[in-house]
Write a protein that holds these residues in place. Structure first.
Motif, PDB file in Angstrom:
ATOM      1  N   GLY A 398     -21.716 -45.984   1.526  1.00 47.39           N
ATOM      2  CA  GLY A 398     -21.672 -44.919   0.505  1.00 47.39           C
ATOM      3  C   GLY A 398     -23.026 -44.963  -0.316  1.00 47.39           C
ATOM      4  N   ARG A 399     -24.115 -45.502   0.512  1.00 45.47           N
ATOM      5  CA  ARG A 399     -25.479 -45.458  -0.108  1.00 45.47           C
ATOM      6  C   ARG A 399     -26.229 -44.439   0.572  1.00 45.47           C
ATOM      7  NH1 ARG A 399     -27.116 -50.259   1.236  1.00 45.47           N
ATOM      8  NH2 ARG A 399     -25.300 -51.424   1.826  1.00 45.47           N
ATOM      9  N   LEU A 400     -25.717 -43.544   1.076  1.00 48.22           N
ATOM     10  CA  LEU A 400     -26.517 -42.238   1.741  1.00 48.22           C
ATOM     11  C   LEU A 400     -26.421 -41.050   0.748  1.00 48.22           C
ATOM     12  CD1 LEU A 400     -26.514 -40.754   5.235  1.00 48.22           C
ATOM     13  CD2 LEU A 400     -26.115 -39.211   3.260  1.00 48.22           C
ATOM     14  N   PHE A 401     -27.555 -40.550   0.206  1.00 46.36           N
ATOM     15  CA  PHE A 401     -27.440 -39.400  -0.821  1.00 46.36           C
ATOM     16  C   PHE A 401     -28.566 -38.633  -0.605  1.00 46.36           C
ATOM     17  CE2 PHE A 401     -30.991 -40.457  -3.547  1.00 46.36           C
ATOM     18  CZ  PHE A 401     -31.490 -41.690  -3.004  1.00 46.36           C
ATOM     19  N   LEU A 402     -28.321 -37.474  -1.201  1.00 46.64           N
ATOM     20  CA  LEU A 402     -29.404 -36.079  -0.868  1.00 46.64           C
ATOM     21  C   LEU A 402     -29.998 -35.950  -2.022  1.00 46.64           C
ATOM     22  CD1 LEU A 402     -26.729 -33.870   1.259  1.00 46.64           C
ATOM     23  CD2 LEU A 402     -28.300 -35.388   2.099  1.00 46.64           C
ATOM     24  N   GLU A 403     -31.379 -35.404  -1.605  1.00 43.17           N
ATOM     25  CA  GLU A 403     -32.027 -34.843  -2.894  1.00 43.17           C
ATOM     26  C   GLU A 403     -32.354 -33.501  -2.220  1.00 43.17           C
ATOM     27  OE1 GLU A 403     -34.514 -38.288  -5.357  1.00 43.17           O
ATOM     28  OE2 GLU A 403     -35.333 -37.674  -3.358  1.00 43.17           O
ATOM     29  N   TYR A 404     -32.651 -32.576  -3.219  1.00 45.49           N
ATOM     30  CA  TYR A 404     -32.785 -31.055  -2.740  1.00 45.49           C
ATOM     31  C   TYR A 404     -34.197 -30.712  -3.677  1.00 45.49           C
ATOM     32  CZ  TYR A 404     -27.821 -31.507  -2.017  1.00 45.49           C
ATOM     33  OH  TYR A 404     -26.509 -31.821  -1.484  1.00 45.49           O
ATOM     34  N   GLN A 405     -35.013 -30.192  -2.353  1.00 47.08           N
ATOM     35  CA  GLN A 405     -36.181 -29.434  -3.040  1.00 47.08           C
ATOM     36  C   GLN A 405     -35.993 -27.740  -3.121  1.00 47.08           C
ATOM     37  OE1 GLN A 405     -39.647 -29.928  -0.241  1.00 47.08           O
ATOM     38  NE2 GLN A 405     -40.869 -29.985  -2.327  1.00 47.08           N
ATOM     39  N   PRO A 406     -36.264 -27.298  -4.031  1.00 46.79           N
ATOM     40  CA  PRO A 406     -35.981 -25.785  -4.257  1.00 46.79           C
ATOM     41  C   PRO A 406     -37.050 -25.161  -3.333  1.00 46.79           C
ATOM     42  CG  PRO A 406     -37.245 -26.585  -6.118  1.00 46.79           C
ATOM     43  CD  PRO A 406     -36.922 -27.874  -5.217  1.00 46.79           C
ATOM     44  N   ILE A 407     -36.453 -23.940  -2.666  1.00 45.48           N
ATOM     45  CA  ILE A 407     -37.264 -22.902  -1.957  1.00 45.48           C
ATOM     46  C   ILE A 407     -37.409 -21.703  -2.857  1.00 45.48           C
ATOM     47  CG2 ILE A 407     -37.522 -21.355   0.057  1.00 45.48           C
ATOM     48  CD1 ILE A 407     -35.662 -23.830   1.675  1.00 45.48           C
ATOM     49  N   ARG A 417     -32.861 -20.918  -2.263  1.00 49.20           N
ATOM     50  CA  ARG A 417     -31.955 -22.024  -1.593  1.00 49.20           C
ATOM     51  C   ARG A 417     -32.618 -23.320  -2.047  1.00 49.20           C
ATOM     52  NH1 ARG A 417     -33.308 -19.516   3.104  1.00 49.20           N
ATOM     53  NH2 ARG A 417     -34.993 -21.022   3.911  1.00 49.20           N
ATOM     54  N   PHE A 418     -31.901 -24.284  -1.431  1.00 48.54           N
ATOM     55  CA  PHE A 418     -32.588 -25.685  -1.567  1.00 48.54           C
ATOM     56  C   PHE A 418     -32.638 -26.347  -0.162  1.00 48.54           C
ATOM     57  CE2 PHE A 418     -30.619 -24.860  -5.601  1.00 48.54           C
ATOM     58  CZ  PHE A 418     -31.460 -25.433  -6.491  1.00 48.54           C
ATOM     59  N   GLU A 419     -33.491 -27.175   0.235  1.00 48.41           N
ATOM     60  CA  GLU A 419     -33.520 -27.926   1.317  1.00 48.41           C
ATOM     61  C   GLU A 419     -33.146 -29.435   1.258  1.00 48.41           C
ATOM     62  OE1 GLU A 419     -37.263 -28.398   3.046  1.00 48.41           O
ATOM     63  OE2 GLU A 419     -36.616 -29.697   4.789  1.00 48.41           O
ATOM     64  N   ALA A 420     -31.928 -29.774   1.926  1.00 55.79           N
ATOM     65  CA  ALA A 420     -31.247 -31.059   1.694  1.00 55.79           C
ATOM     66  C   ALA A 420     -32.299 -32.205   2.231  1.00 55.79           C
ATOM     67  CB  ALA A 420     -29.998 -30.881   2.019  1.00 55.79           C
ATOM     68  N   LEU A 421     -32.637 -33.257   1.495  1.00 55.91           N
ATOM     69  CA  LEU A 421     -33.523 -34.051   2.162  1.00 55.91           C
ATOM     70  C   LEU A 421     -32.519 -35.537   2.045  1.00 55.91           C
ATOM     71  CD1 LEU A 421     -36.578 -32.952   0.520  1.00 55.91           C
ATOM     72  CD2 LEU A 421     -36.061 -32.714   2.944  1.00 55.91           C
ATOM     73  N   VAL A 422     -32.360 -36.172   3.212  1.00 54.49           N
ATOM     74  CA  VAL A 422     -31.599 -37.468   3.201  1.00 54.49           C
ATOM     75  C   VAL A 422     -32.307 -38.607   2.911  1.00 54.49           C
ATOM     76  CG1 VAL A 422     -32.112 -37.889   5.629  1.00 54.49           C
ATOM     77  CG2 VAL A 422     -29.790 -38.522   4.551  1.00 54.49           C
ATOM     78  N   ARG A 423     -31.575 -39.563   1.913  1.00 59.29           N
ATOM     79  CA  ARG A 423     -31.846 -40.447   1.603  1.00 59.29           C
ATOM     80  C   ARG A 423     -30.995 -41.904   1.610  1.00 59.29           C
ATOM     81  NH1 ARG A 423     -35.970 -37.587   1.402  1.00 59.29           N
ATOM     82  NH2 ARG A 423     -37.090 -36.625  -0.675  1.00 59.29           N
ATOM     83  N   LEU A 424     -31.633 -42.855   1.775  1.00 60.59           N
ATOM     84  CA  LEU A 424     -30.555 -44.025   1.722  1.00 60.59           C
ATOM     85  C   LEU A 424     -30.930 -45.073   0.759  1.00 60.59           C
ATOM     86  CD1 LEU A 424     -30.540 -45.080   5.643  1.00 60.59           C
ATOM     87  CD2 LEU A 424     -28.805 -43.716   4.466  1.00 60.59           C
ATOM     88  N   LYS A 425     -30.045 -45.954   0.347  1.00 59.92           N
ATOM     89  CA  LYS A 425     -30.527 -46.851  -0.645  1.00 59.92           C
ATOM     90  C   LYS A 425     -30.257 -48.366   0.017  1.00 59.92           C
ATOM     91  CE  LYS A 425     -29.934 -45.002  -5.338  1.00 59.92           C
ATOM     92  NZ  LYS A 425     -28.964 -44.688  -6.273  1.00 59.92           N
ATOM     93  N   VAL A 467     -24.495 -22.517  -3.895  1.00 53.99           N
ATOM     94  CA  VAL A 467     -25.790 -22.425  -3.848  1.00 53.99           C
ATOM     95  C   VAL A 467     -25.934 -22.724  -2.240  1.00 53.99           C
ATOM     96  CG1 VAL A 467     -26.687 -23.003  -5.978  1.00 53.99           C
ATOM     97  CG2 VAL A 467     -26.270 -24.759  -4.175  1.00 53.99           C
ATOM     98  N   LYS A 468     -26.949 -21.913  -1.773  1.00 51.39           N
ATOM     99  CA  LYS A 468     -27.554 -22.020  -0.155  1.00 51.39           C
ATOM    100  C   LYS A 468     -28.249 -22.962  -0.092  1.00 51.39           C
ATOM    101  CE  LYS A 468     -27.339 -17.024   1.119  1.00 51.39           C
ATOM    102  NZ  LYS A 468     -28.159 -16.156   1.611  1.00 51.39           N
ATOM    103  N   ILE A 469     -27.935 -23.868   0.905  1.00 53.60           N
ATOM    104  CA  ILE A 469     -28.616 -25.247   1.318  1.00 53.60           C
ATOM    105  C   ILE A 469     -28.994 -25.233   2.714  1.00 53.60           C
ATOM    106  CG2 ILE A 469     -28.228 -27.646   1.365  1.00 53.60           C
ATOM    107  CD1 ILE A 469     -26.391 -27.335  -1.103  1.00 53.60           C
ATOM    108  N   SER A 470     -30.123 -25.639   3.006  1.00 55.05           N
ATOM    109  CA  SER A 470     -30.382 -25.899   4.406  1.00 55.05           C
ATOM    110  C   SER A 470     -30.638 -27.393   4.776  1.00 55.05           C
ATOM    111  CB  SER A 470     -31.960 -25.068   4.698  1.00 55.05           C
ATOM    112  OG  SER A 470     -32.940 -25.791   3.743  1.00 55.05           O
ATOM    113  N   ILE A 471     -30.363 -27.543   5.801  1.00 54.62           N
ATOM    114  CA  ILE A 471     -30.278 -28.941   6.446  1.00 54.62           C
ATOM    115  C   ILE A 471     -31.239 -28.819   7.731  1.00 54.62           C
ATOM    116  CG2 ILE A 471     -28.003 -29.627   5.798  1.00 54.62           C
ATOM    117  CD1 ILE A 471     -27.221 -29.533   8.796  1.00 54.62           C
TER     118      ILE A 471
END
Lengths: 629, 142
Positions: A398-407, A417-425, A467-471
């Motif tokens: 459960g240490r995968l999380f997403l950050e979102y950058q707005p468009i 819309r937001f672009e989902a960007l994957v991160r790990l801890k 909200v709309k999200i892109s991956i």
């Protein structure tokens, strides 16, 4: 494990040996003390007997029977004198002579009780008494049979150089009792010491039991009773990779078993498959549960490489042929296997595991239920930013999380819309960015798990915030049957939310399977998903894709946007791309907008959408939703 | 002789309870006096003194001394009430010494050792010939 077991066994044997030795030593000491005390008593009785003999010799000059028979006063006097020595532990003190028939009769009896009369016969063990007569030497013997007597000491009464009688002193059985009483305190201390030692040993055994139980639990997977991943880390540090081959095994379509028969059936299959694997392999092979339905097997090598392939093939074929019966259902499974026969040729065992995982992935891609390997491969080391285990750990824990950058729609200054960007801890909480792990896990089952988890989190966010999200995905992800199936299943599962999803595709390699891609994108679009082309204008991207692919959005490559204020050529390139997109009805997004000047130029080029640090950095979704929507 | 030697050896070297030893010695004595009788009728004056004797399978105990083949006596006063022509055996040296002409012998413990004494004249009076292994226990007088 084996070494620890051997050490523990040696330790237990040593402790038991030491206790045994100590016990024996103390027993010997006790015996020595007993003997010394015995000797002390016998020395004492020896000197008493000698004194008695000397005393009697003063009064008896010839045949004692005749002299004492004729002189009752002397008899009485000597008997009284003898009685002075008949004190504990001497029970009986008396003098016997041997008559002509060889029977022993009393001359004197100084005993305080059970006194015999002069010339009364006493039935004794004549063999021993005769020895004293014959040898003229004292003799001591034990009465093993008697509950009254302990030992008898016999001393020859010499008159005129011949034995005329025997002075006998009987010790009662109180003597050993007396000795035992003397030794009792020391014996008690020794007994206490042994008892304490015994308790300590029991405590040690209990601790050992606890340690082994806890250790077993710590390194064992509860469901399958195979080793778990925690132990894998230790194991790979301890072994010589040259002595093992690595098999990565995954049960095909395991999810279907869970979905069709329930999770209990899934657990049952995992247990049964583990049992089958165990039966097929040897004791010296190590089985680890690596993930949900994924196992790593370390096969101990004995010789030729083809043995490993044969073992893997036997494993695959046994699993294929074995039916599993669960609550009236006959469940058949197959497994895909990736093999690395020479882990020692890799930079590390972790690298070899990753390679085995890639072969496993290849086996899956080729249609499952098969083994994939390349025994000749010598992998060149390449830079690793994050270890594959760290990535797998992070995803599964459960240490995968997403950050979102707005468009933004830059004309109305509103987030569309937001672009989902994957991160790990990592385990210390340090954030790991995609550049440090995506390449590592490409073409592994971990990548599939990651894709699935990203989709799960994205749909959860869409559902929550509307909200709309892109991956981001690669072209190859869509053409990959496994990943495509993951995406399709998620879309199927969230059919009502699919229209909020935009898939940004990156062409990261020369691509030729346009027909396949087109078909699959059409399937995705049937769920109302929008398709965007990412980083257009650089790398492998070209206008050809618009001929085949159902593209809704085009994202101009960030390097072009960055150069926009400084380069007229770039400006014209962007202008051309924007005009082209507009002409075929595709929306354009500019990335990497890092300053106001760039933003103004984009507006001048009539580009409607943009994203970049100047507009909004990647953040948790909630950070934007509180202000903008 | 052999049987008694083995018994004494057993007594001397092996652990046996005094009661068992007594029983075996009584058995030998009774058998020596009545070698041809399967069962011997016995009378005794005190059951507490002849506990081991009561264990003998070959013995049948009777209430009246008149009915007995052999009398076992432990108290001096018993001599007043028993027929003197019977075969009498005592359990103490002092009693045997006093009634050596009446009793044929005695068995008693002396200094933790079992002791047997047979009186020659009494044996002859009853025409008893002891087996060779018991001859050494015969005394002419005490």
């Amino acid at each position: 494990m084996k070494i620890i077991n051997i050490i523990i066994a040696i330790l237990i044997v040593s402790i038991l040996g030491s206790i045994g030795y100590l016990y024996n030593a103390t027993h010997t000491i006790e015996q020595n003390l007993h003997n010394n005390l015995n000797k002390m008593f016998t020395d004492h009785v020896g000197s008493v007997s000698s004194r008695i003999a000397t005393f009697l010799q003063k009064y008896i000059k010839d045949d004692p029977y005749i002299q004492l028979k004729n002189d009752p006063k002397l008899q009485s006097f000597l008997q009284d004198a003898l009685s002075l020595t008949a004190v504990s532990p001497h029970r009986y003190v008396y003098v016997l002579y041997r008559d002509e028939q060889g029977r022993y009769r009393y001359l004197l009896d100084g005993s305080q009780e059970d006194r015999g009369e002069f010339n009364q016969k006493l039935d004794v063990d004549t063999t021993k008494w005769d020895q004293v007569y014959n040898n003229k030497k004292p003799q001591l013997f034990l009465h093993k049979d008697s509950s009254i007597l302990y030992i008898t000491y016999l001393y020859p009464l010499m008159i005129q150089n011949s034995v005329k009688g025997i002075i006998a002193i009987d010790f009662t059985s109180e003597l050993p009792q007396t000795i035992a009483e003397i030794l009792a305190p020391a014996k008690k201390i020794i007994d206490y010491l042994f008892f304490l030692l015994f308790l300590l040993f029991i405590a040690l055994l209990y601790q050992l039991h606890l340690y082994l139980t806890t250790r077993k639990k710590a390194i064992t997977d509860t469901l399958t009773q195979t080793y778990n991943r925690s132990y894998l880390k230790t194991f790979i540090e301890q072994i010589d990779p040259a002595k093992y081959a690595i098999l990565m095994l995954d049960i095909d379509h395991f999810k279907k078993i869970n979905d069709t028969y329930g999770h209990k059936a899934g657990d049952f299959i995992l247990q049964e498959v583990t049992s089958t694997i165990r039966q097929t392999l040897r004791k010296e092979d190590h089985i680890f549960r690596y993930g949900g339905e994924e196992f790593i097997i370390f096969i101990k090598k004995e010789g030729k490489d083809d043995n490993i392939i044969k073992i893997a093939e036997r494993l695959r074929s046994t699993l294929e042929k074995t039916p599993y019966h669960y609550q009236g259902h006959n469940i058949k499974i197959t497994a895909s296997i990736g093999i690395v026969a020479y882990p020692e040729k890799y930079r590390s065992i972790k690298e070899a595991i990753k390679q085995a995982d890639e072969y496993l992935y290849e086996a899956k891609r080729l249609g499952r239920n098969q083994i994939c390997y390349n025994t000749d491969i010598i992998k060149k080391p390449h830079p690793v930013t994050s270890e594959i285990h760290t990535i797998k750990d992070a995803i599964e824990n459960g240490r995968l999380f997403l950050e979102y950058q707005p468009i933004f729609d830059i004309h109305i200054q509103k987030i569309i819309r937001f672009e989902a960007l994957v991160r790990l801890k990592d385990e210390e909480g340090k954030v790991i960015y995609p550049g440090a792990f995506l390449e590592q896990i490409a073409f592994t089952t971990i990548y599939n798990t990651l894709t699935k988890e990203v989709l799960r989190q994205v749909f959860a966010a869409i559902k929550k915030y509307n909200v709309k999200i892109s991956i981001n995905l690669n072209f190859s992800d869509i053409t990959d049957n496994v990943i495509f199936e993951i995406i399709r299943q998620e879309l199927e599962h969230h059919r009502n939310l699919a229209e909020y999803l935009v898939i940004e595709l990156l062409e990261n390699e020369a691509f030729s399977q346009f027909n396949n891609l087109q078909e699959k994108l059409q399937i995705l679009k049937s769920y109302s998903v929008k398709i965007a082309i990412d980083d257009f204008g650089s790398g492998y991207s070209n206008f050809e894709i618009f001929r085949y692919l159902p593209v809704d959005v085009l994202k101009i490559d960030g390097t072009l946007i960055k150069e926009l204020p400084a380069s007229k050529i770039t400006y014209n390139m962007v202008k051309s791309i924007a005009l082209f997109a507009k002409s075929i009805g595709i929306k354009v997004v500019a990335e990497y907008v890092e300053n106001e000047k760039t933003l103004k130029l984009l507006k001048r080029l009539h580009i409607q959408y943009a994203q970049g640090f100047h507009l909004g950095k990647p953040k948790p979704l909630e950070a934007y939703l509180q202000n903008s929507l | 002789m052999k049987r008694l030697s083995i018994l004494l050896f057993t007594i001397l070297f092996l652990q046996a309870s005094p009661l068992d030893t007594e029983k075996e010695i009584y058995k030998i004595i009774v058998h020596a006096i009545f070698p041809h009788k399967q069962t011997v009728t016995i009378w005794f004056d005190d059951p507490n003194e002849f506990g081991a004797l009561m264990r003998l399978k070959e013995a049948v105990f009777v209430q009246s001394p008149e009915d007995a083949d052999m009398l076992f006596v432990s108290h001096e006063k018993s001599f007043q009430n028993i027929p003197s022509h019977k075969i009498i055996f005592v359990n103490s040296y002092s009693l045997l010494k006093k009634y050596q002409s009446t009793a044929i012998g005695g068995f008693f413990w002396q200094k933790g050792r079992p002791n047997i004494v047979f009186m020659r004249k009494s044996l002859q009076k009853h025409h008893i010939i002891l087996p060779p292994d018991l001859q050494k226990y015969i005394e002419d007088e005490l």
